[in-house]
Design a protein around this motif. Structure first.
Motif, PDB file in Angstrom:
ATOM      1  N   VAL A 122       0.852  -1.193   0.000  1.00  0.00           N
ATOM      2  CA  VAL A 122       0.000   0.000   0.000  1.00  0.00           C
ATOM      3  C   VAL A 122       0.885   1.239   0.000  1.00  0.00           C
ATOM      4  CG1 VAL A 122      -1.949  -1.047   1.214  1.00  0.00           C
ATOM      5  CG2 VAL A 122      -0.110  -0.017   2.533  1.00  0.00           C
ATOM      6  N   GLY A 123       0.271   2.400  -0.175  1.00  0.00           N
ATOM      7  CA  GLY A 123       0.996   3.654   0.001  1.00  0.00           C
ATOM      8  C   GLY A 123       1.232   3.901   1.490  1.00  0.00           C
ATOM      9  N   TYR A 124       2.367   4.501   1.812  1.00  0.00           N
ATOM     10  CA  TYR A 124       2.671   4.755   3.223  1.00  0.00           C
ATOM     11  C   TYR A 124       1.635   5.663   3.864  1.00  0.00           C
ATOM     12  CZ  TYR A 124       5.201   6.062   7.448  1.00  0.00           C
ATOM     13  OH  TYR A 124       5.548   6.275   8.758  1.00  0.00           O
ATOM     14  N   ASP A 125       1.057   6.591   3.087  1.00  0.00           N
ATOM     15  CA  ASP A 125       0.028   7.485   3.626  1.00  0.00           C
ATOM     16  C   ASP A 125      -1.179   6.692   4.116  1.00  0.00           C
ATOM     17  OD1 ASP A 125      -0.183   7.037   0.705  1.00  0.00           O
ATOM     18  OD2 ASP A 125      -2.078   8.113   0.910  1.00  0.00           O
ATOM     19  N   MET A 126      -1.599   5.698   3.330  1.00  0.00           N
ATOM     20  CA  MET A 126      -2.756   4.895   3.730  1.00  0.00           C
ATOM     21  C   MET A 126      -2.415   3.986   4.901  1.00  0.00           C
ATOM     22  SD  MET A 126      -5.054   6.037   1.769  1.00  0.00           S
ATOM     23  CE  MET A 126      -6.430   4.917   1.844  1.00  0.00           C
ATOM     24  N   PHE A 127      -1.190   3.503   4.930  1.00  0.00           N
ATOM     25  CA  PHE A 127      -0.775   2.683   6.063  1.00  0.00           C
ATOM     26  C   PHE A 127      -0.842   3.489   7.354  1.00  0.00           C
ATOM     27  CE2 PHE A 127       2.599   1.266   8.968  1.00  0.00           C
ATOM     28  CZ  PHE A 127       2.177  -0.027   9.198  1.00  0.00           C
ATOM     29  N   LEU A 166       2.021  14.215   1.692  1.00  0.00           N
ATOM     30  CA  LEU A 166       0.777  14.698   2.288  1.00  0.00           C
ATOM     31  C   LEU A 166       1.042  16.079   2.865  1.00  0.00           C
ATOM     32  CD1 LEU A 166      -2.126  13.639   2.829  1.00  0.00           C
ATOM     33  CD2 LEU A 166      -1.323  12.900   5.067  1.00  0.00           C
ATOM     34  N   ALA A 167       0.213  17.057   2.485  1.00  0.00           N
ATOM     35  CA  ALA A 167       0.495  18.440   2.882  1.00  0.00           C
ATOM     36  C   ALA A 167      -0.777  19.263   2.995  1.00  0.00           C
ATOM     37  CB  ALA A 167       1.442  19.096   1.871  1.00  0.00           C
ATOM     38  N   LEU A 168      -0.634  20.398   3.677  1.00  0.00           N
ATOM     39  CA  LEU A 168      -1.728  21.365   3.765  1.00  0.00           C
ATOM     40  C   LEU A 168      -1.756  22.208   2.493  1.00  0.00           C
ATOM     41  CD1 LEU A 168      -1.286  22.738   7.413  1.00  0.00           C
ATOM     42  CD2 LEU A 168      -2.703  20.824   6.629  1.00  0.00           C
ATOM     43  N   GLY A 169      -2.959  22.561   2.070  1.00  0.00           N
ATOM     44  CA  GLY A 169      -3.148  23.474   0.947  1.00  0.00           C
ATOM     45  C   GLY A 169      -3.928  24.686   1.413  1.00  0.00           C
ATOM     46  N   VAL A 170      -3.318  25.871   1.295  1.00  0.00           N
ATOM     47  CA  VAL A 170      -3.917  27.124   1.777  1.00  0.00           C
ATOM     48  C   VAL A 170      -4.303  27.992   0.574  1.00  0.00           C
ATOM     49  CG1 VAL A 170      -3.434  29.251   3.055  1.00  0.00           C
ATOM     50  CG2 VAL A 170      -2.606  27.060   3.923  1.00  0.00           C
ATOM     51  N   HIS A 179      -8.196  11.719   8.479  1.00  0.00           N
ATOM     52  CA  HIS A 179      -8.593  12.281   9.772  1.00  0.00           C
ATOM     53  C   HIS A 179      -7.663  11.853  10.906  1.00  0.00           C
ATOM     54  CE1 HIS A 179     -12.860  13.853   8.901  1.00  0.00           C
ATOM     55  NE2 HIS A 179     -12.224  13.688   7.747  1.00  0.00           N
ATOM     56  N   HIS A 180      -7.220  10.619  10.899  1.00  0.00           N
ATOM     57  CA  HIS A 180      -6.306  10.170  11.960  1.00  0.00           C
ATOM     58  C   HIS A 180      -4.986  10.933  11.907  1.00  0.00           C
ATOM     59  CE1 HIS A 180      -4.175   7.536  14.739  1.00  0.00           C
ATOM     60  NE2 HIS A 180      -3.225   7.399  13.831  1.00  0.00           N
ATOM     61  N   ILE A 181      -4.398  11.029  10.720  1.00  0.00           N
ATOM     62  CA  ILE A 181      -3.129  11.756  10.571  1.00  0.00           C
ATOM     63  C   ILE A 181      -3.326  13.227  10.903  1.00  0.00           C
ATOM     64  CG2 ILE A 181      -1.405  12.523   8.881  1.00  0.00           C
ATOM     65  CD1 ILE A 181      -1.724   9.827   7.479  1.00  0.00           C
ATOM     66  N   ALA A 182      -4.440  13.793  10.454  1.00  0.00           N
ATOM     67  CA  ALA A 182      -4.704  15.211  10.707  1.00  0.00           C
ATOM     68  C   ALA A 182      -4.818  15.503  12.197  1.00  0.00           C
ATOM     69  CB  ALA A 182      -5.978  15.648   9.981  1.00  0.00           C
ATOM     70  N   ARG A 183      -5.544  14.657  12.937  1.00  0.00           N
ATOM     71  CA  ARG A 183      -5.679  14.880  14.382  1.00  0.00           C
ATOM     72  C   ARG A 183      -4.305  14.845  15.057  1.00  0.00           C
ATOM     73  NH1 ARG A 183     -10.544  11.919  13.713  1.00  0.00           N
ATOM     74  NH2 ARG A 183      -9.447   9.942  14.012  1.00  0.00           N
ATOM     75  N   GLU A 184      -3.477  13.880  14.682  1.00  0.00           N
ATOM     76  CA  GLU A 184      -2.127  13.798  15.243  1.00  0.00           C
ATOM     77  C   GLU A 184      -1.329  15.053  14.918  1.00  0.00           C
ATOM     78  OE1 GLU A 184      -0.182  10.291  13.826  1.00  0.00           O
ATOM     79  OE2 GLU A 184      -0.831   9.091  15.552  1.00  0.00           O
TER      80      GLU A 184
END
Length: 318
Positions: free
Chosen positions: A46-51, A75-79, A113-118
């Motif tokens: 899988v992709g590391y992001d999904m893992f 994975l990054a923020l977009g403003v 959501h999990h990564i974002a909360r962290e």
């Protein structure tokens, strides 16, 4: 790999080198990780992001190869490039905006959501609400349904086309394809660790060989050493540990092997240097040049395998 279609929505494959010990199921990336956690499958790609998103710190799941070389992104923020965010050039500036309150929180649309909360918790954000959206997330800020996005970025073109930009400190993680496995399965399921070992060996050997070519030619010379000296005098013809040089024989008058004065040489070169290497070989007397792409280059025992044995507490036992 032979693929069988069991029904319109289910595909199963077999990898002949593993005989009857391995069955391959094609699943959505999120389901691959979930099934690993549930114990339905033992190994996944899988992709590391999904893992990171769906493993959620499960100690039983292990990344056994962290760089398969495909699906590279981050994975990054977009403003938005709007007046409201004109002075926001980094994460601290975003955190320091006085408009984020309990009644008016920073709205972040994301599928992670999990990564974002962290991430937001780690950086001290308090007034944040995470939103989900179907389809492209990049349009949400323009539609007014979110303030910023948190999503995968590859080339950055999609962000720019939607009037978004990255900010310093807003890159959350790098991602590419990874090989993951269940610790419990590797330790307890018969044959699982052996398959993981072979997969690591084959993947490492293939990634090393990818884009490499074996170049063979005949050269006239007085000895192997003299031919090798000519090869080593040309930058790019040194091979991996050095060129291979062997005499070429023909059938003599009495039926015995007779020397021809030719030597067969073999060197390994990168794809980008292939034509230059052929020209070099010609310039020092090479002829009859043959080029073969390489599938595997097996070297010493992979470091990733040694690290996995260490993490499993198996030094010297496998």
């Amino acid at each position: 790999m032979s693929v069988n279609k069991l029904n319109p929505r289910q595909y199963v494959a077999e990898i002949p080198v593993f005989e009857d010990n391995l069955e391959v199921w094609f699943q959505r990336a999120s389901d691959v990780v979930r099934k690993l956690r549930y114990g339905d499958v033992d190994i996944g790609i899988v992709g590391y992001d999904m893992f990171r998103e769906f493993a959620q710190g499960d100690g039983d799941l292990m990344v056994v190869h962290d760089a398969l070389g495909f699906g590279k992104c981050h994975l990054a923020l977009g403003v938005p490039n709007t007046e409201k965010f004109a002075d926001v050039q980094d994460l601290q500036a975003l955190l320091g905006m006085s408009c984020w309150t309990e009644s008016s929180p920073l709205r972040v649309v994301t599928g992670y959501h999990h990564i974002a909360r962290e991430f937001f918790g780690k950086h001290g954000f308090e007034n944040v609400v995470l939103l989900s959206a179907d389809g492209a997330l990049e349009a949400a800020p323009q539609m007014g349904s979110a303030d910023i996005i948190l999503d995968l970025v590859s080339s950055g073109v999609t962000m720019r086309e939607n009037n978004l930009r990255e900010i310093d400190g807003g890159k959350i993680l790098e991602s590419q394809g990874v090989l993951v496995a269940s610790r419990k399965a590797m330790l307890e399921r018969k044959g699982c660790l052996e398959i993981v070992h072979e997969m690591i060996e084959r993947l490492e050997a293939h990634l090393v060989a990818e884009g490499m070519f074996s170049v063979q030619a005949n050269m006239v010379g007085t000895s192997e050493a003299e031919v090798a000296h000519r090869l080593l005098g040309c930058s790019g013809l040194g091979g991996l540990q050095g060129p291979t040089v062997a005499p070429v024989f023909k059938k003599g008058e009495n039926g015995d092997a007779a020397e021809t004065g030719y030597f067969a040489v073999t060197v390994v070169v990168p794809r980008k240097d292939l034509y230059a290497s052929v020209r070099l070989l010609r310039s020092i007397g090479g002829s009859g040049v043959l080029v073969t792409p390489l599938t595997y280059i097996f070297d010493e025992e992979p470091e990733r395998w040694r690290n996995l044995k260490h993490q499993l507490g198996m030094q010297g036992t496998f």
